[in-house]
Design an enzyme around this catalytic site. Structure first.
Site, PDB file in Angstrom:
ATOM      1  N   LYS A  89       0.828  -1.218   0.000  1.00  0.00           N
ATOM      2  CA  LYS A  89       0.000   0.000   0.000  1.00  0.00           C
ATOM      3  C   LYS A  89       0.853   1.255   0.000  1.00  0.00           C
ATOM      4  O   LYS A  89       0.393   2.327  -0.415  1.00  0.00           O
ATOM      5  CB  LYS A  89      -1.002  -0.008   1.150  1.00  0.00           C
ATOM      6  CG  LYS A  89      -0.416  -0.137   2.550  1.00  0.00           C
ATOM      7  CD  LYS A  89      -0.109   1.173   3.223  1.00  0.00           C
ATOM      8  CE  LYS A  89       0.705   0.936   4.476  1.00  0.00           C
ATOM      9  NZ  LYS A  89       1.301   2.100   5.069  1.00  0.00           N
ATOM     10  N   THR A 146      -3.307   5.679   4.743  1.00  0.00           N
ATOM     11  CA  THR A 146      -1.996   6.134   4.253  1.00  0.00           C
ATOM     12  C   THR A 146      -2.129   7.078   3.070  1.00  0.00           C
ATOM     13  O   THR A 146      -1.357   8.026   2.946  1.00  0.00           O
ATOM     14  CB  THR A 146      -1.137   4.928   3.826  1.00  0.00           C
ATOM     15  OG1 THR A 146      -1.217   3.948   4.843  1.00  0.00           O
ATOM     16  CG2 THR A 146       0.291   5.312   3.595  1.00  0.00           C
ATOM     17  N   SER A 201       1.273  10.632   6.613  1.00  0.00           N
ATOM     18  CA  SER A 201       1.966   9.618   5.818  1.00  0.00           C
ATOM     19  C   SER A 201       3.177  10.176   5.089  1.00  0.00           C
ATOM     20  O   SER A 201       3.073  11.087   4.271  1.00  0.00           O
ATOM     21  CB  SER A 201       1.021   9.015   4.765  1.00  0.00           C
ATOM     22  OG  SER A 201       1.788   8.276   3.835  1.00  0.00           O
TER      23      SER A 201
END
Ligand SMILES: NC(=O)c1ccc[n+]([C@@H]2O[C@H](COP(=O)([O-])OP(=O)(O)OC[C@H]3O[C@@H](n4cnc5c(N)ncnc54)[C@H](O)[C@@H]3O)[C@@H](O)[C@H]2O)c1
Length: 338
Positions: free
Chosen positions: A195, A252, A258
């Site tokens: 991810k 995220t 992030s």
């Protein structure tokens, strides 16, 4: 659960947040920082102002630069160092006396460059089996900045051994930090690592000023390609709709905390990768994981078009605008995750 002794390897933002969480629960925490000067500073200031502003490390957490002191009598050993350094840290443990045979818990999110191994595989092949009693990974949407402020968070403890997953669940569980278990260690580790590639792409979209439609498309098709490689490697496809999958992906890709999204955004604004990384104090796992994701895709013959484009932008000088254009004009196809 009774109090445990926990050795935490890695005193970055996540290591410190987890130290406070566990010591608040009454566990005896020993936090290892490999860099001697950084260990001394943390020991005396009890703070990481650049990574966790406003947070104080609990007084009862023992900070050490001595690996043996951190793991000697531990019931659990947590690995919270950048994933590309997990092997070298784990190697330093192989001459430790057997002690209590702790459970090893990986908290890093990445895939080793070159070997394409997941972190539980790196731990398992580096540390002799008679030195530990099980391996697990803790993953999910859990920014240190929020966990350290007791903001409600839910994650997953994954292990092939159900008893080990449950022990890790009990170790961490609080009314503010909810832990589910999973038997799909492979799926949880792949989801949590890959991810970050999509987060880089999400940041690029923000940097060049694309819209919400584009972001929605990116997250959905990003999850599709993560699930596609996961399925090929033997993961349970439903894991990707769980906390370590869509949960972490959404957090995220949208969060101001992030750093992978941040790196992507800066690239979208025209900065070079080298320049961005030189000025960062914290690890952006997605950069190295883009190399691993790209290689996994090639090795297993699984199409991962977004990963391929992020790879071109990061390492081959392609512009993010051109990358998006190329994604949009691929052959039309059904919306399949297969
Ligand atoms: N920060 C978060 O919110 C968060 C949340 C979940 C998972 N994670 C994952 O946890 C891992 C660590 O993240 P972080 O935010 O704490 O990183 P960080 O950059 O803040 O800290 C990394 C730590 O590892 C140490 N380190 C660096 N190189 C090392 C080496 N060669 N040997 C031993 N130690 C070394 C550093 O000194 C530091 O203590 C990453 O994989 C990250 O993806 C982070």
């Amino acid at each position: 659960m009774s109090e445990s002794t926990v050795g935490i390897l890695g005193a970055g933002g996540w290591g410190v947040a987890v130290s406070n969480l566990l010591s608040d629960k009454g566990h005896f925490v020993k936090l290892w920082e490999f860099e001697a000067r950084a260990a001394e500073t943390l020991k005396s200031t009890r703070a990481l102002p650049a990574k966790l502003p406003g947070i104080t490390l609990n007084q009862q957490v023992l900070v050490t630069n001595d690996l043996h002191e951190a793991v000697g009598d531990a019931d659990f050993v947590l690995f919270v160092v950048p994933s590309q350094t997990t092997r070298s840290v784990a190697s330093s443990l192989k001459n430790e006396p057997a002690g209590k045979r702790p459970i090893l818990v990986n908290l890093a999110k990445g895939i080793e460059v070159g070997t394409l191994k997941r972190m539980s595989e790196v731990l398992g092949e580096t540390i002799p089996a008679d030195l530990y009693s099980g391996i697990a990974t803790l993953s999910g949407p859990s920014h240190a900045e929020e966990v350290s402020r007791n903001i409600p968070t839910a994650v997953v403890a994954a292990s092939k051994d159900e008893g080990v997953a449950r022990a890790v669940q009990q170790l961490f569980l609080t009314p503010r930090f909810r832990v589910y278990t999973s038997a799909d260690l492979l799926g949880v580790e792949l989801a949590g690592s890959l991810k970050n590639i999509i987060a880089l792409a999400a940041g690029m979209l923000d940097g060049i000023g694309m819209g919400d439609n584009t972001r929605g498309a990116l997250l959905t098709r990003g999850l599709a390609e993560i699930a596609r490689i996961g399925r090929k490697l033997g993961a349970d496809p439903l894991t990707f709709s769980g906390l370590s999958g869509i949960g972490d992906l959404v957090t995220t890709c949208l969060s101001r905390h992030s750093r992978n999204r941040f790196v992507g955004e800066q690239i979208g604004k025209g900065r070079t990768l080298d320049d961005i990384l030189t000025h960062m104090t914290m690890v952006a796992e997605g950069v190295e994981t883009t190399k691993s994701g790209y290689d996994l895709s090639g090795t297993h013959g699984v199409e991962m078009p977004i990963t391929a484009q992020v790879h071109k932008v990061l390492f081959e000088g392609k512009s993010p605008v051109e990358a998006i254009n190329d994604l949009m004009i691929r052959d039309p196809k059904p919306e399949s995750w297969g």
